[in-house]
Write a protein that holds these residues in place. Structure first.
Motif, mmCIF file in Angstrom:
data_model
loop_
_atom_site.group_PDB
_atom_site.id
_atom_site.type_symbol
_atom_site.label_atom_id
_atom_site.label_comp_id
_atom_site.label_asym_id
_atom_site.label_seq_id
_atom_site.Cartn_x
_atom_site.Cartn_y
_atom_site.Cartn_z
ATOM 1 N N PRO A 64 0.263 -0.935 0.216
ATOM 2 C CA PRO A 64 0.013 -0.072 0.330
ATOM 3 C C PRO A 64 1.103 0.990 -0.381
ATOM 4 C CG PRO A 64 -0.992 -1.226 1.472
ATOM 5 C CD PRO A 64 0.328 -2.179 1.014
ATOM 6 N N PRO A 65 0.041 2.510 -0.459
ATOM 7 C CA PRO A 65 1.381 3.849 -0.519
ATOM 8 C C PRO A 65 1.411 4.230 0.597
ATOM 9 C CG PRO A 65 -0.933 3.946 -1.603
ATOM 10 C CD PRO A 65 -0.894 2.609 -1.273
ATOM 11 N N PRO A 66 2.550 4.917 1.016
ATOM 12 C CA PRO A 66 2.526 4.878 2.485
ATOM 13 C C PRO A 66 1.677 5.607 3.697
ATOM 14 C CG PRO A 66 4.514 5.481 1.361
ATOM 15 C CD PRO A 66 3.786 5.246 0.007
ATOM 16 N N ASP A 67 0.859 6.524 2.885
ATOM 17 C CA ASP A 67 -0.017 7.546 3.530
ATOM 18 C C ASP A 67 -1.214 6.733 4.316
ATOM 19 O OD1 ASP A 67 -0.810 7.318 0.882
ATOM 20 O OD2 ASP A 67 -2.084 8.705 1.011
ATOM 21 N N GLN A 68 -1.157 5.385 3.230
ATOM 22 C CA GLN A 68 -2.692 4.422 3.331
ATOM 23 C C GLN A 68 -1.436 3.526 4.714
ATOM 24 O OE1 GLN A 68 -3.839 2.071 0.373
ATOM 25 N NE2 GLN A 68 -5.524 1.062 1.548
ATOM 26 N N VAL A 69 -0.285 3.314 4.497
ATOM 27 C CA VAL A 69 0.378 2.419 5.692
ATOM 28 C C VAL A 69 -0.363 3.088 7.283
ATOM 29 C CG1 VAL A 69 2.350 1.476 6.800
ATOM 30 C CG2 VAL A 69 1.810 1.344 4.059
ATOM 31 N N LEU A 70 0.252 4.287 7.201
ATOM 32 C CA LEU A 70 -0.040 4.822 8.359
ATOM 33 C C LEU A 70 -0.878 5.202 8.916
ATOM 34 C CD1 LEU A 70 2.970 7.736 7.857
ATOM 35 C CD2 LEU A 70 3.569 5.311 8.397
ATOM 36 N N ALA A 71 -1.854 5.093 8.353
ATOM 37 C CA ALA A 71 -3.667 5.508 8.684
ATOM 38 C C ALA A 71 -3.879 3.877 9.347
ATOM 39 C CB ALA A 71 -4.471 5.882 7.606
ATOM 40 N N PHE A 72 -3.949 3.095 8.887
ATOM 41 C CA PHE A 72 -4.383 1.286 9.142
ATOM 42 C C PHE A 72 -3.682 1.449 11.126
ATOM 43 C CE2 PHE A 72 -2.374 -0.560 5.176
ATOM 44 C CZ PHE A 72 -3.262 -0.858 4.853
ATOM 45 N N LYS A 73 -4.806 1.039 11.730
ATOM 46 C CA LYS A 73 -5.027 0.587 12.739
ATOM 47 C C LYS A 73 -4.868 -0.365 13.012
ATOM 48 C CE LYS A 73 -7.126 2.974 16.718
ATOM 49 N NZ LYS A 73 -8.320 3.755 17.360
ATOM 50 N N GLU A 74 -4.904 -1.740 14.074
ATOM 51 C CA GLU A 74 -5.035 -3.012 13.827
ATOM 52 C C GLU A 74 -6.303 -3.004 14.852
ATOM 53 O OE1 GLU A 74 -1.638 -5.332 15.102
ATOM 54 O OE2 GLU A 74 -0.765 -4.537 13.341
ATOM 55 N N ASP A 81 -9.520 -2.539 13.889
ATOM 56 C CA ASP A 81 -10.344 -1.226 13.686
ATOM 57 C C ASP A 81 -10.949 -1.355 12.429
ATOM 58 O OD1 ASP A 81 -11.501 0.764 12.061
ATOM 59 O OD2 ASP A 81 -11.282 1.973 14.109
ATOM 60 N N PRO A 82 -12.474 -2.301 12.754
ATOM 61 C CA PRO A 82 -13.266 -2.761 11.495
ATOM 62 C C PRO A 82 -13.173 -2.482 9.971
ATOM 63 C CG PRO A 82 -14.315 -2.702 13.414
ATOM 64 C CD PRO A 82 -13.380 -2.148 13.436
ATOM 65 N N THR A 83 -12.156 -1.392 10.445
ATOM 66 C CA THR A 83 -12.840 -0.121 9.123
ATOM 67 C C THR A 83 -10.911 0.347 8.582
ATOM 68 O OG1 THR A 83 -12.810 1.780 10.136
ATOM 69 C CG2 THR A 83 -15.273 0.465 8.964
ATOM 70 N N ALA A 84 -10.650 -0.182 9.710
ATOM 71 C CA ALA A 84 -8.548 0.282 9.409
ATOM 72 C C ALA A 84 -7.892 -0.574 9.290
ATOM 73 C CB ALA A 84 -8.817 1.408 10.553
ATOM 74 N N ASP A 85 -8.018 -1.866 10.107
ATOM 75 C CA ASP A 85 -7.430 -3.106 10.025
ATOM 76 C C ASP A 85 -6.594 -2.830 9.035
ATOM 77 O OD1 ASP A 85 -6.852 -5.226 12.388
ATOM 78 O OD2 ASP A 85 -6.900 -5.922 10.515
ATOM 79 N N PRO A 86 -5.484 -3.577 8.082
ATOM 80 C CA PRO A 86 -5.093 -3.974 7.343
ATOM 81 C C PRO A 86 -5.518 -5.055 6.681
ATOM 82 C CG PRO A 86 -3.568 -4.298 9.166
ATOM 83 C CD PRO A 86 -4.130 -3.628 9.831
ATOM 84 N N MET A 87 -5.706 -5.838 7.413
ATOM 85 C CA MET A 87 -6.494 -7.194 7.144
ATOM 86 C C MET A 87 -8.190 -7.503 6.497
ATOM 87 S SD MET A 87 -4.441 -10.851 8.119
ATOM 88 C CE MET A 87 -5.784 -11.306 7.922
ATOM 89 N N ALA A 88 -8.362 -6.715 8.082
ATOM 90 C CA ALA A 88 -10.046 -6.736 8.321
ATOM 91 C C ALA A 88 -10.712 -6.029 7.618
ATOM 92 C CB ALA A 88 -10.274 -6.329 10.017
ATOM 93 N N SER A 89 -9.635 -4.626 7.184
ATOM 94 C CA SER A 89 -10.078 -3.886 5.922
ATOM 95 C C SER A 89 -10.097 -4.720 4.734
ATOM 96 C CB SER A 89 -10.058 -2.402 5.816
ATOM 97 O OG SER A 89 -7.993 -2.321 5.626
ATOM 98 N N GLY A 90 -9.512 -4.931 4.447
ATOM 99 C CA GLY A 90 -9.508 -6.031 3.478
ATOM 100 C C GLY A 90 -9.021 -5.687 1.883
ATOM 101 N N VAL A 91 -8.126 -4.331 2.969
ATOM 102 C CA VAL A 91 -6.899 -4.052 1.770
ATOM 103 C C VAL A 91 -5.625 -4.838 1.364
ATOM 104 C CG1 VAL A 91 -5.341 -2.175 1.323
ATOM 105 C CG2 VAL A 91 -7.642 -1.302 2.344
#
Length: 447
Positions: free
Chosen positions: A265-275, A277-287
């Motif tokens: 993922p691009p850096p800004d998206q990586v830094l916005a991940f929050k484990e 969190d249903p919408t911001a978790d890198p895996m749970a969000s589906g990203v």
């Protein structure tokens, strides 16, 4: 020179733990946060309670996800039912908030009677003189004696180990299978890891990725360096610093290439991940199809993605990889008014069958073999997944390398410097020079 790999097995007592004096970057997997009746506003006191029947209102704090919070609150209710003279005030926080708050409590001598501790922090608080010596707690038949010896600091025990833990990688099995991507396999290597990222890029739709960009995480790089036979970045006493330039440039160069290939993922998206969190978790969000997960934390991810999560070990180098051992403890404040009751409670916490049933695997695999055996047949899939993290990791696990005394500044610098690299604001060469210089300066001070 190749570093000898160490395996870890709790029943065999072959743990090798490296406790340090400062902050931890490897446990940041618990991000849910709530609190009830915070108790740290008043001093814990300084005298020990010797009367077992005396009413005791004990304060306790811990970090974790909501599942851990609810299980712990239920366990405290069980203790009060068994011991009507004891009640609790509780405070529970997310990982970052916990460690942001605890230094202030330590400085003001208002640490709670009982508190959760992590392997990477405990020596720091022992050095501050705020934790009680727990060596006199009888743990025979509950914790392997070799485990206890390996956890002592200066010959004394300051934290009661709660569980066996391990670091692994969770992955979205059905989505990877649907895309025709080869699943991560036990004992996969770093080459396999980077190849997996590129295969995922070629088969997943735009906006989805096989792995995230962990180039700014010092612990991930440390696993790479130690797995490739080198010493850890910092020795346990903080007097030696080793940043292998060739390995650093190779590891960071791989991520630089993956960013150019848009395979992470691009850096800004990586830094916005929050484990968690249903919408911001890198895996749970589906990203992202993978992310780091421990024995104690993977159940929260499974709750968000029921039936989709499988696990594998941290990628291995020739010397192994990742870790599998006790890293989480209950400690007692040296200023507690209820030291005797607190010691009784922390032993109960790991040995009482009803406590074990209530707490489950919310802090990892129970340290007591009897407790785990009593739970095994009733475990939910998400809890068995936690056991699997340990099982797939233990064979080639290296010691748990925590942050040594004085290196908090370096860890912060690693994160910010590598984020500069991620955004093309800093060259890899400059990043290496800056980080190596700072690390050597800290080592010199420690000497």
């Amino acid at each position: 020179m190749q570093r000898k790999r160490t395996g870890f097995t709790v029943l065999a007592g072959s743990l090798a733990i490296m406790l340090a004096l400062s902050a931890c970057g490897s446990g940041k997997n618990n991000n849910s946060s709530s609190s009830a009746a915070p108790s740290s506003s008043a001093p814990a006191g300084s005298s020990s309670s010797g009367n077992a029947n005396e009413a005791a209102k004990m304060s306790i704090m811990w970090w974790g996800a909501d599942e851990r919070h609810q299980a712990t609150l239920a366990a405290l209710d069980v203790y009060t039912k068994q011991n009507p003279n004891v009640t609790f005030t509780s405070e529970y926080l997310a990982w970052d908030a916990y460690w942001d708050k605890l230094p202030t409590l330590a400085a003001s001598k208002t640490i709670t009677d009982v508190l959760q501790m992590d392997a990477a922090y405990i020596s720091e608080y022992v050095a501050k003189g705020v934790l009680e010596d727990l060596t006199d707690i009888e743990l025979s038949g509950i914790v392997d004696p070799a485990v206890i010896e390996n956890l002592k600091i200066g010959g004394k025990l300051y934290g009661i180990p709660l569980s066996q833990n391990a670091q692994g990688v969770a992955f979205n099995k059905p989505e990877l299978e649907a895309a025709g991507i080869s699943l991560p396999q036990k004992n996969w290597t770093w080459d396999d890891f980077f190849a997996f990222a590129r295969e995922a890029k070629s088969k997943l739709p735009d906006g989805k990725y096989g792995i995230s960009d962990t180039s700014n995480a010092w612990d991930w790089y440390n696993w790479y360096q130690t797995g490739n036979g080198e010493e850890p970045l910092m020795s346990s006493d903080g007097k030696t610093f080793t940043l292998n330039k060739d390995l650093f440039m190779k590891y960071q160069g791989e991520f630089a290439s993956l960013r150019k290939e848009k395979a992470v993922p691009p850096p800004d998206q990586v830094l916005a991940f929050k484990e968690n969190d249903p919408t911001a978790d890198p895996m749970a969000s589906g990203v992202v199809m993978t992310r780091g997960a421990t024995t104690g934390s993977v159940s929260a991810l499974e709750t968000l993605m029921p039936g989709k999560v499988d696990v594998v070990n941290i990628p291995n180098g020739p010397s192994g990889g990742g870790w599998a051992q006790s890293t989480i403890f209950l400690a007692v404040s040296a200023d507690s008014k209820h030291k005797d009751e607190a010691k009784k409670f922390v032993k109960w916490f790991i040995s009482d069958p009803e406590a074990g049933k209530t707490l489950g695997l919310t802090r990892g695999i129970p340290i007591s073999p009897e407790i785990y055996k009593s739970l095994e047949d009733t475990l939910q899939p998400k809890e068995k997944l936690g056991k699997k993290v340990y099982d797939v990791s233990v064979e080639k696990a290296l010691p748990f390398y925590s942050i040594a005394a004085g290196y908090t500044e370096w860890v912060d610098a690693f994160k910010s410097t590598m984020e500069g690299v991620m955004f093309d604001q800093t060259s890899l060469e400059d990043a290496y020079e800056k980080l190596n210089k700072l690390g050597q300066e800290i080592a010199a001070k420690n000497k």
